[in-house]
Design a protein around this motif. Structure first.
Motif, PDB file in Angstrom:
ATOM      1  N   ARG A 110      24.102  38.236  28.934  1.00 24.03           N
ATOM      2  CA  ARG A 110      23.174  38.723  27.910  1.00 24.03           C
ATOM      3  C   ARG A 110      21.810  39.041  28.523  1.00 24.03           C
ATOM      4  O   ARG A 110      21.208  40.079  28.219  1.00 24.03           O
ATOM      5  N   LYS A 111      21.330  38.199  29.414  1.00 24.06           N
ATOM      6  CA  LYS A 111      20.042  38.421  30.066  1.00 24.06           C
ATOM      7  C   LYS A 111      20.059  39.704  30.893  1.00 24.06           C
ATOM      8  O   LYS A 111      19.122  40.508  30.831  1.00 24.06           O
ATOM      9  N   LEU A 112      21.120  39.912  31.658  1.00 26.46           N
ATOM     10  CA  LEU A 112      21.234  41.123  32.471  1.00 26.46           C
ATOM     11  C   LEU A 112      21.237  42.362  31.586  1.00 26.46           C
ATOM     12  O   LEU A 112      20.539  43.347  31.868  1.00 26.46           O
ATOM     13  N   SER A 145      18.465  45.409  31.388  1.00 31.97           N
ATOM     14  CA  SER A 145      18.844  46.803  31.620  1.00 31.97           C
ATOM     15  C   SER A 145      18.514  47.677  30.414  1.00 31.97           C
ATOM     16  O   SER A 145      18.096  48.832  30.571  1.00 31.97           O
ATOM     17  N   SER A 146      18.668  47.137  29.215  1.00 33.17           N
ATOM     18  CA  SER A 146      18.340  47.912  28.012  1.00 33.17           C
ATOM     19  C   SER A 146      16.848  48.212  27.951  1.00 33.17           C
ATOM     20  O   SER A 146      16.450  49.337  27.608  1.00 33.17           O
ATOM     21  N   GLY A 206      15.085  51.825  28.152  1.00 28.24           N
ATOM     22  CA  GLY A 206      14.231  52.275  27.059  1.00 28.24           C
ATOM     23  C   GLY A 206      14.958  52.442  25.754  1.00 28.24           C
ATOM     24  O   GLY A 206      14.596  53.304  24.930  1.00 28.24           O
ATOM     25  N   VAL A 207      15.970  51.601  25.522  1.00 28.51           N
ATOM     26  CA  VAL A 207      16.727  51.678  24.259  1.00 28.51           C
ATOM     27  C   VAL A 207      16.708  50.330  23.551  1.00 28.51           C
ATOM     28  O   VAL A 207      16.419  49.311  24.144  1.00 28.51           O
ATOM     29  N   VAL A 219      22.266  53.480  32.802  1.00 28.49           N
ATOM     30  CA  VAL A 219      22.916  52.229  33.173  1.00 28.49           C
ATOM     31  C   VAL A 219      24.408  52.519  33.265  1.00 28.49           C
ATOM     32  O   VAL A 219      24.973  53.212  32.409  1.00 28.49           O
ATOM     33  N   VAL A 220      25.026  52.004  34.316  1.00 29.53           N
ATOM     34  CA  VAL A 220      26.437  52.293  34.575  1.00 29.53           C
ATOM     35  C   VAL A 220      27.183  50.991  34.793  1.00 29.53           C
ATOM     36  O   VAL A 220      26.684  50.092  35.487  1.00 29.53           O
ATOM     37  N   GLU A 221      28.365  50.874  34.193  1.00 25.68           N
ATOM     38  CA  GLU A 221      29.247  49.771  34.538  1.00 25.68           C
ATOM     39  C   GLU A 221      30.560  50.316  35.071  1.00 25.68           C
ATOM     40  O   GLU A 221      31.171  51.206  34.473  1.00 25.68           O
ATOM     41  N   CYS A 222      30.952  49.743  36.189  1.00 27.29           N
ATOM     42  CA  CYS A 222      32.157  50.152  36.885  1.00 27.29           C
ATOM     43  C   CYS A 222      33.131  48.968  36.821  1.00 27.29           C
ATOM     44  O   CYS A 222      32.895  47.937  37.458  1.00 27.29           O
ATOM     45  N   ILE A 223      34.187  49.098  36.021  1.00 27.39           N
ATOM     46  CA  ILE A 223      35.160  48.028  35.854  1.00 27.39           C
ATOM     47  C   ILE A 223      36.048  48.015  37.094  1.00 27.39           C
ATOM     48  O   ILE A 223      36.752  48.989  37.381  1.00 27.39           O
TER      49      ILE A 223
END
Length: 198
Positions: free
Chosen positions: A186-188, A192-193, A197-198, A84-88
């Motif tokens: 929170r839902k997103l 993704s979690s 698989g974490v 999972v990646v977040e790009c600010i």
């Protein structure tokens, strides 16, 4: 985070390059190269569309004003062949609105799921978490002013972006994840979690 093997380090470098190259291709209209960043079954949800990657790229090609994505940080959470990646990001658009030249700036966290298949990391999904935005004339003596009444019709985290889309004849998605609706974020993240698989 903080306990990376050498394989993790190399994977994260490759994933970060993938995400930032995808945005570079989007900004500078390298559509064929942009397509190589996605798996064939990839799905995209942003303020102006939701659908498969080919529809996203074709829609991006036809957008009425060019967007530039200014990236501040790219964070990667990896588990095996998934990440999972977040790009600010700040999305910046200069365009014409109501007879004036305006600058629209939208602060967002672009949220990706990427997967390694046949030895290559590619994007599976892209979503966005909207934080805040502004739109004002590019000139000190400009004529554009968005009224409180106009903006009150839209979500506060991306009201200016939605207003611009309406003025261009679009129908913006008012159900995106945003900081004004913490439950949507929170839902997103929970989805993704689970996918990671974490």
């Amino acid at each position: 985070m903080g306990e990376n093997t050498m394989e993790d380090v190399m994977d994260k470098v490759n994933i970060r390059e993938l995400i930032e190259f995808e945005r570079y291709c989007r900004d500078y209209m390298h559509w064929d190269e942009m397509r190589t960043c996605y798996h064939d079954d990839a799905y995209v949800v942003v303020s102006w569309m939701k659908g498969g990657v080919d529809a996203f790229i074709e829609g991006s090609r036809k957008r009425p004003a060019p967007a530039k994505h200014k990236i501040f940080d790219t964070l990667v959470w990896k588990n095996g062949a998934r990440a999972v990646v977040e790009c600010i990001t700040a999305i910046q658009i200069r365009c014409e609105v109501d007879g004036d030249t305006v600058d629209l700036s939208t602060h967002t966290r672009l949220h990706y799921r990427v997967e390694k298949r046949d030895g290559l990391w590619k994007i599976v999904t892209m979503d966005a978490v909207y934080e805040k935005d502004t739109m004002k004339s590019a000139f000190t003596d400009g004529t554009f002013h968005a009224s409180r009444e106009e903006l009150a019709r839209f979500r506060p985290t991306y009201a200016n972006m939605m207003l611009r889309q309406v003025k261009y004849g679009g129908v913006p998605n008012g159900e995106m994840a945003g900081e004004d609706r913490p439950e949507s974020v929170r839902k997103l993240y929970e989805e993704s979690s689970r996918w990671l698989g974490v």
